[in-house]
Design a protein around this motif. Structure first.
Motif, PDB file in Angstrom:
ATOM      1  N   THR A  48       0.828  -1.214   0.000  1.00 40.02           N
ATOM      2  CA  THR A  48       0.000   0.000   0.000  1.00 40.02           C
ATOM      3  C   THR A  48       0.860   1.260   0.000  1.00 40.02           C
ATOM      4  O   THR A  48       0.591   2.206  -0.740  1.00 40.02           O
ATOM      5  CB  THR A  48      -0.932   0.008   1.221  1.00 40.02           C
ATOM      6  N   VAL A  49       1.920   1.274   0.804  1.00 45.36           N
ATOM      7  CA  VAL A  49       2.720   2.493   0.893  1.00 45.36           C
ATOM      8  C   VAL A  49       3.677   2.667  -0.287  1.00 45.36           C
ATOM      9  O   VAL A  49       4.090   3.789  -0.580  1.00 45.36           O
ATOM     10  CB  VAL A  49       3.513   2.543   2.223  1.00 45.36           C
ATOM     11  N   ILE A  50       4.022   1.570  -0.974  1.00 43.27           N
ATOM     12  CA  ILE A  50       4.884   1.747  -2.153  1.00 43.27           C
ATOM     13  C   ILE A  50       4.085   2.221  -3.362  1.00 43.27           C
ATOM     14  O   ILE A  50       4.658   2.762  -4.311  1.00 43.27           O
ATOM     15  CB  ILE A  50       5.659   0.451  -2.505  1.00 43.27           C
ATOM     16  N   HIS A  51       2.761   2.029  -3.326  1.00 40.98           N
ATOM     17  CA  HIS A  51       1.908   2.571  -4.390  1.00 40.98           C
ATOM     18  C   HIS A  51       0.567   2.927  -3.755  1.00 40.98           C
ATOM     19  O   HIS A  51      -0.353   2.118  -3.719  1.00 40.98           O
ATOM     20  CB  HIS A  51       1.719   1.549  -5.518  1.00 40.98           C
ATOM     21  N   LEU A  52       0.479   4.143  -3.236  1.00 39.90           N
ATOM     22  CA  LEU A  52      -0.706   4.568  -2.489  1.00 39.90           C
ATOM     23  C   LEU A  52      -1.926   4.586  -3.404  1.00 39.90           C
ATOM     24  O   LEU A  52      -1.917   5.249  -4.451  1.00 39.90           O
ATOM     25  CB  LEU A  52      -0.476   5.952  -1.890  1.00 39.90           C
ATOM     26  N   PRO A  53      -2.980   3.850  -3.068  1.00 39.90           N
ATOM     27  CA  PRO A  53      -4.175   3.829  -3.914  1.00 39.90           C
ATOM     28  C   PRO A  53      -4.734   5.236  -4.135  1.00 39.90           C
ATOM     29  O   PRO A  53      -4.605   6.118  -3.292  1.00 39.90           O
ATOM     30  CB  PRO A  53      -5.151   2.954  -3.112  1.00 39.90           C
ATOM     31  N   ILE A  54      -5.350   5.435  -5.289  1.00 37.07           N
ATOM     32  CA  ILE A  54      -5.962   6.687  -5.759  1.00 37.07           C
ATOM     33  C   ILE A  54      -4.884   7.689  -6.163  1.00 37.07           C
ATOM     34  O   ILE A  54      -4.875   8.215  -7.280  1.00 37.07           O
ATOM     35  CB  ILE A  54      -6.893   7.314  -4.698  1.00 37.07           C
ATOM     36  N   PHE A  55      -3.931   7.966  -5.246  1.00 38.55           N
ATOM     37  CA  PHE A  55      -2.909   8.962  -5.538  1.00 38.55           C
ATOM     38  C   PHE A  55      -1.790   8.402  -6.418  1.00 38.55           C
ATOM     39  O   PHE A  55      -1.134   9.156  -7.139  1.00 38.55           O
ATOM     40  CB  PHE A  55      -2.326   9.523  -4.241  1.00 38.55           C
ATOM     41  N   GLY A  56      -1.530   7.097  -6.314  1.00 42.11           N
ATOM     42  CA  GLY A  56      -0.522   6.476  -7.147  1.00 42.11           C
ATOM     43  C   GLY A  56       0.897   6.926  -6.867  1.00 42.11           C
ATOM     44  O   GLY A  56       1.741   6.944  -7.767  1.00 42.11           O
ATOM     45  N   ILE A  57       1.183   7.307  -5.627  1.00 42.19           N
ATOM     46  CA  ILE A  57       2.530   7.759  -5.266  1.00 42.19           C
ATOM     47  C   ILE A  57       3.131   6.782  -4.265  1.00 42.19           C
ATOM     48  O   ILE A  57       2.427   5.983  -3.633  1.00 42.19           O
ATOM     49  CB  ILE A  57       2.512   9.177  -4.658  1.00 42.19           C
ATOM     50  N   SER A  58       4.443   6.850  -4.114  1.00 42.08           N
ATOM     51  CA  SER A  58       5.153   6.012  -3.155  1.00 42.08           C
ATOM     52  C   SER A  58       5.471   6.817  -1.899  1.00 42.08           C
ATOM     53  O   SER A  58       5.949   7.965  -1.993  1.00 42.08           O
ATOM     54  CB  SER A  58       6.443   5.469  -3.769  1.00 42.08           C
TER      55      SER A  58
END
Length: 252
Positions: free
Chosen positions: A99-109
């Protein structure tokens, strides 16, 4: 503490020595200076402060909604919160990392940022249950009187519920601080920069570093230093913590 005061040779002596013959108090000075304890304590304090703010924001509002606003299927929601307590925390490790390496919705790490610590700490089912049980003890007549006077749900929450819930908020804050302060594995996974680590994983990294050998007694002194702030916090706020434990109905 005993190991931190011993010469290195006494740490590994057989049979073990309970208390050193000549305590080396300067090991704490070495730990403070050589291990950059101030920097890592500051990192840990910042992580704990951010976790407390988010924890109180999320848990208090969720508990208020379940206790006083009574949304549809609130009992089912409460059961779902309780059911998460039966899952071992280690089971969340892999999905939480993804989840934290590809934050849902925002798509950031979030790897390498303090948000990787703060966001997972923002919601805790146990703390929500603590606050809900306390909010349930607040008289509904007080809430209804505020509604009659024209207060909306947010005003009731900020002006009536929170000011009358300081003991429970103190308990949740202390639990969050202690959980963040002692967290070891998760910061070790999400931080790339050693200078951003909290104190426990930072001391571990220095202990295993090939190019920076630190004596065992100095490392032990560093760990003693790491335990002092939460102990001091508990001693300062123990009255509020014990009052909150009693009023929220926790036992043991």
């Amino acid at each position: 503490v005993s190991g931190a005061l011993k010469p290195s040779i006494e740490i590994f002596s057989t049979p073990p020595i309970l208390w050193p013959a000549a305590p080396e108090w300067d090991n704490f000075v070495k730990a403070w200076q050589q291990l950059n304890s101030l920097r890592y304590l500051a990192n840990t304090a910042a992580l704990a402060a951010g976790a407390v703010v988010l924890q109180l924001l999320v848990s208090a509002t969720a508990a208020y909604a379940l206790s006083k606003l009574k949304p549809i299927f609130s009992n089912i929601l409460l059961f779902l919160f309780l059911s998460t307590l039966m899952v071992p925390a280690i089971a969340y490790l892999i999905p939480q990392y993804f989840t934290v390496i590809h934050l849902p919705i925002f798509g950031i790490s979030l790897i390498g940022s303090w948000w990787a610590i703060w966001l997972p700490e923002a919601a805790n089912a146990f703390n929500i249950i603590i606050l809900k049980s306390f909010f349930d003890t607040l008289p509904n007549e007080l809430i209804e009187a505020a509604r009659i006077d024209g207060a909306n749900a947010w005003q009731i929450f900020t002006r009536i519920v929170l000011p009358n819930s300081l003991p429970a908020l103190a308990v949740v804050s202390m639990f969050t601080i202690f959980a963040t302060w002692k967290d070891f594995l998760w910061p070790l996974l999400v931080f790339n920069d050693p200078n951003s680590l909290p104190i426990s994983p930072a001391l571990y990294q220095q202990a295993i570093a090939q190019n920076s050998y630190q004596p065992q007694n100095v490392l032990l002194a560093g760990f003693v230093i790491a335990t002092v702030p939460p102990l001091v916090l508990f001693l300062i706020f123990q009255r509020q913590i014990m009052r909150g434990v009693v009023t929220t109905g926790l036992k043991g």
